[in-house]
Each structure stands twice: as C-alpha cells, then as structure tokens.
Design an enzyme around this catalytic site. Structure first.
Site, PDB file in Angstrom:
ATOM      1  N   SER A  77      33.606  13.829 -55.355  1.00  0.00           N
ATOM      2  CA  SER A  77      34.632  13.020 -54.703  1.00  0.00           C
ATOM      3  C   SER A  77      35.207  13.664 -53.455  1.00  0.00           C
ATOM      4  CB  SER A  77      35.755  12.703 -55.687  1.00  0.00           C
ATOM      5  OG  SER A  77      35.245  12.039 -56.817  1.00  0.00           O
ATOM      6  N   HIS A 105      40.126  15.754 -53.231  1.00  0.00           N
ATOM      7  CA  HIS A 105      40.093  14.581 -52.354  1.00  0.00           C
ATOM      8  C   HIS A 105      40.751  14.891 -51.015  1.00  0.00           C
ATOM      9  CE1 HIS A 105      39.843  11.668 -56.057  1.00  0.00           C
ATOM     10  NE2 HIS A 105      38.789  12.469 -55.949  1.00  0.00           N
TER      11      HIS A 105
END
Length: 156
Positions: free
Chosen positions: A92, A138
């Site tokens: 991610s 992230h």
C-alpha cells in the site's frame, strides 16, 4: 498467507528489529505479503489502474523508480514509527506513492486533480476508520511518490 512462515520472514518489522537483525531486504519484501485475498486484490487492482497510465507517461524505467522509491519511503516511515513488536504487510505504501505520482502528472498536463486528491483522502479516512491499517506506510509512500515523480518529470 499460503505459507505463514514465509510471510513471517518477509513482513516489515520495526526499525529497531531491522537494525538488530540486519534484515534490510524486508523494506522491499513487505510488498510481497498481504493480509488476505481482499487486501491483495485491492492492491493489484490499484496497481493496474494507476500503474498502466503512469508507465505510459514515464516509461518503464522511470515508473519503476517512482514505484520502488514510494515502496522504500513507505516502508522506512512504517518501520521507523512502528512499536518494537509491530509488523506491517502489503504494497500500500507504493500504491499511495502512485497516487502521488498521478497528482504530479495531472498538474503537469493541466488536468483537474481534485478527484485524485479526494480518492487519496477517502483512502486515508478508510485506513483510520477500519483500524489495523498502517497509515504511516501510506503517508510515507505518498510523500515518496510525490517527490520521485517530481524529480522524474524534471528529467524528461
């Protein structure tokens, strides 16, 4: 998931653990591990949707620079801020880096980037709302993608 011991060997631990064991390969191998098929599926879909146009815009080599820079900055941010016994899985951070690269490309071509920014915001919100999502990876990946894409765009 299929081989739990392999996932254990590839997941991303804390920075202290990396220093103690010298297993720096985990900064990259984390992208090969996922917390289930849904997690893997979302990351693969996002890679396809974001990766194809970015590879067309940058070319293969520059795309790979952006992808791996995002993965590295996401992993470093995650590991640095993780607890001693924390661990992270997934690609991610690199995916968020590709979102950042889309912002840079969009601005460069004069596109309306509000929809991309909204998608980034929604994904951050989902990560906070669900819990168990490594928002640090992230954020680190997003910043890495923004910077790497900006540098790659300047070198065209």
């Amino acid at each position: 998931m299929v081989i739990p011991s392999l996932q254990q060997d590839l997941m991303l631990p804390s920075f202290e653990y990396l220093q103690a064991t010298n297993q720096w390969y985990r900064l990259f191998s984390v992208a090969l591990t996922h917390a289930g098929l849904l997690h893997l599926g979302f990351n693969m879909y996002a890679l396809m949707v974001l990766g194809n146009p970015l590879e067309a815009a940058f070319g293969k080599n520059k795309f790979l620079i952006v992808f791996f820079t995002s993965l590295l900055t996401g992993s470093l941010t995650s590991a640095y801020f993780a607890s001693m016994y924390g661990a992270s899985v997934g690609a991610s951070g690199a995916i968020f880096g590709l979102f950042g690269a889309m912002v840079i490309v969009g601005k460069k071509i004069g596109a309306d980037i509000r929809s991309i920014v909204v998608i980034i915001g929604i994904n951050f919100f989902i990560g906070f709302a669900m819990g168990g999502v490594d928002w640090r990876a992230h954020l680190g990946g997003l910043v890495g993608g923004l910077v790497a894409a900006q540098l790659v765009m300047q070198r065209r």
